[in-house]
Scaffold this active site. Structure first.
Site, PDB file in Angstrom:
ATOM      1  N   HIS A  39      83.206  11.913  67.768  1.00 44.14           N
ATOM      2  CA  HIS A  39      82.146  11.307  68.346  1.00 44.14           C
ATOM      3  C   HIS A  39      81.328  11.878  69.127  1.00 44.14           C
ATOM      4  CE1 HIS A  39      81.105   6.769  69.989  1.00 44.14           C
ATOM      5  NE2 HIS A  39      80.073   7.839  69.957  1.00 44.14           N
ATOM      6  N   HIS A  41      76.838  12.644  69.261  1.00 41.26           N
ATOM      7  CA  HIS A  41      75.641  12.302  68.553  1.00 41.26           C
ATOM      8  C   HIS A  41      74.640  13.692  68.993  1.00 41.26           C
ATOM      9  CE1 HIS A  41      75.809   7.936  68.567  1.00 41.26           C
ATOM     10  NE2 HIS A  41      76.714   8.352  69.498  1.00 41.26           N
ATOM     11  N   HIS A 219      79.991   2.321  65.325  1.00 36.09           N
ATOM     12  CA  HIS A 219      80.117   1.886  66.750  1.00 36.09           C
ATOM     13  C   HIS A 219      80.537   0.284  66.647  1.00 36.09           C
ATOM     14  CE1 HIS A 219      78.175   5.774  67.518  1.00 36.09           C
ATOM     15  NE2 HIS A 219      78.105   5.586  68.832  1.00 36.09           N
ATOM     16  N   GLU A 222      81.809  -1.432  71.918  1.00 38.83           N
ATOM     17  CA  GLU A 222      81.430  -0.607  73.099  1.00 38.83           C
ATOM     18  C   GLU A 222      80.889  -1.787  74.262  1.00 38.83           C
ATOM     19  OE1 GLU A 222      77.758   1.890  72.703  1.00 38.83           O
ATOM     20  OE2 GLU A 222      78.173   3.129  74.525  1.00 38.83           O
ATOM     21  N   ASP A 300      80.253  11.779  73.010  1.00 37.55           N
ATOM     22  CA  ASP A 300      79.223  10.946  72.891  1.00 37.55           C
ATOM     23  C   ASP A 300      77.878  11.588  72.893  1.00 37.55           C
ATOM     24  OD1 ASP A 300      78.285   8.447  71.907  1.00 37.55           O
ATOM     25  OD2 ASP A 300      78.593   7.523  73.752  1.00 37.55           O
ATOM     26  N   ASP A 301      77.517  11.655  74.138  1.00 39.94           N
ATOM     27  CA  ASP A 301      75.966  12.095  74.224  1.00 39.94           C
ATOM     28  C   ASP A 301      76.086  13.077  75.639  1.00 39.94           C
ATOM     29  OD1 ASP A 301      74.239  10.522  72.485  1.00 39.94           O
ATOM     30  OD2 ASP A 301      75.436   8.885  73.400  1.00 39.94           O
TER      31      ASP A 301
HETATM   32  N1  ADE Z   1      73.507   6.217  70.231  1.00 39.52           N
HETATM   33  C1  ADE Z   1      73.643   7.381  70.861  1.00 39.52           C
HETATM   34  N2  ADE Z   1      74.723   7.046  71.831  1.00 39.52           N
HETATM   35  C2  ADE Z   1      75.130   5.843  71.641  1.00 39.52           C
HETATM   36  C3  ADE Z   1      75.834   5.080  72.223  1.00 39.52           C
HETATM   37  N3  ADE Z   1      76.904   5.220  73.295  1.00 39.52           N
HETATM   38  N4  ADE Z   1      76.167   3.754  71.504  1.00 39.52           N
HETATM   39  C4  ADE Z   1      75.451   3.446  70.682  1.00 39.52           C
HETATM   40  N5  ADE Z   1      74.250   3.989  70.065  1.00 39.52           N
HETATM   41  C5  ADE Z   1      74.179   5.298  70.659  1.00 39.52           C
HETATM   42 ZN    ZN Z   2      78.101   7.019  70.207  1.00 38.84          ZN
END
Ligand code: ADE
Ligand code: ZN
Length: 362
Positions: A39, A41, A219, A222, A300-301
């Site tokens: 996971h 991005h 996703h 969340e 994630d990011d």
């Molecule tokens: N795009 C990038 N990070 C995300 C996240 N945590 N949830 C939904 N979309 C995303």
């Molecule tokens: Zn994500």
């Protein structure tokens, strides 16, 4: 030259070197565990330094003059506040080489942290809406993946995500472009603002993607309710749930996820930054793991949330008191839940199990 951690033979050597060393730090133990990231991005790996460099390269005016100002903006109240900054900064990604530099930076860091296989999301619509050609994005990413495979032995899968705040028709047009690059893309996903955009909105797009032989993930759970998780499984035919932590609100769903061994790609630092949990000590990862769900740890990011995969493992290990045996289960889950073929999975599992044996030997 650094050892290629993606190479099983070299892992064998590392294992030998670490055998019987009870003083190996937890950080080093996690770093040396072969693991997959499921996971991630790629746009979320845009570090402030690269963002400012690319802004200068393309003459893009950003509302932040310095790296410190940029980092100070990374204080989010929820997912939407994050996404607003995230999409604004993606403006600086413009040509094939930008995507290559972005991905290579991530792959180097992931390799340094013991990631042997990575499954990477990208958001085509964030770029095509700005008239950046789909091909420039995919070709730049693919050039970096090819280099990481050659230099580190690291493998990958690429996953094209649809932005759920846009229409299903827009996603369907994006799927046409995905199919033009079918050989480079393994799966489709669903991301962006969750609440109010249920998986059911995208049934026809995912039906077609699966008919074309693409795998599917989404996703769900969340910020959105547990029913979005069931919808993603039952209506979109997904093979994994990205995040999924709100399943804990529905005991029957928890039981189902455990029984069917659905992989959840959990992102602990992200969940705290986006206030899904108020602090890491309150994260439910350990509870889900101990209830028998196939939980994995991911970043994630990472450029926005304060850490890459190693920092995510370490954060939950420290805050929730995970044992080394539980860290091994998390690494095993990441390989099992990946889209690798069965033979390669077996080889990595054997490597991880050898690490687990070192534990009991020391
Ligand atoms: N795009 C990038 N990070 C995300 C996240 N945590 N949830 C939904 N979309 C995303
Ligand atoms: Zn994500």
């Amino acid at each position: 030259m650094r050892p290629a951690l993606g190479d099983c033979r070299i892992y064998g050597k590392l294992r030998f070197m670490s055998r019987g060393n009870p003083l190996e730090s937890t950080q080093e133990f996690i770093r040396r565990l072969p693991k997959a990231e499921l996971h991630l991005h790629i746009e979320g790996t845009l570090e402030p330094e690269l963002a400012l460099h690319l802004a200068h390269k393309h003459g893009v005016a950003l509302p932040y003059g310095s790296i410190a100002e940029l980092r100070a903006a990374y204080d989010f109240g929820d997912l939407q506040e994050f996404l607003d900054i995230y999409y604004a900064l993606a403006e600086v990604l413009r040509d094939e080489d930008d995507f290559y530099q972005l991905a290579l930076g991530y792959l180097q860091r992931a390799h340094d942290q013991g990631v042997v296989h990575t499954e990477v999301f990208f958001d085509p619509q964030t770029h095509t809406a700005r008239a950046i050609p789909f091909g420039a994005v995919v070709e730049g990413l693919n050039r970096a993946f090819t280099e990481a495979q050659r230099r580190f032995g690291m493998t990958h899968r690429l996953i094209a995500c649809f932005l759920r705040h846009l229409s299903a028709a827009d996603a369907m047009r994006t799927l046409d472009e995905v199919l033009e690059y079918r050989s480079l893309i393994a799966a489709v996903g669903l991301d962006s603002s969750e609440v109010g955009h249920p998986p059911s909105k995208f049934i026809s797009v995912f039906d077609r993607a699966r008919q074309e032989g693409l795998l599917a993930v989404a996703h769900a759970g969340e910020e959105g309710p547990p029913v979005y998780i069931s919808e993603a499984l039952d209506l979109l035919g997904v093979r994994r749930i990205d995040h999924g932590v709100r399943c804990a609100e529905d005991p029957a769903l928890m039981e189902r996820l455990a029984k069917e061994q659905v992989t959840l790609t959990v992102c602990p630092l992200s969940n705290v930054k986006l206030r899904v949990f108020d602090r890491i000590e309150h994260h439910n990862l350990k509870r889900l793991l101990e209830a028998g769900l196939r939980v994995t740890v991911n970043s994630d990011d990472p450029a926005y949330f304060g850490g890459y995969i190693l920092e995510n493992y370490l954060a939950v290990q420290r805050a929730l008191g995970l044992t080394r045996a539980q860290l091994v289960i998390l690494a095993r889950n990441s390989i099992e839940g990946s889209f690798l073929d069965d033979d390669t999975k077996r080889r990595w599992m054997a490597e991880i199990d050898a690490r687990a044996q070192d534990l009991t030997a020391s």
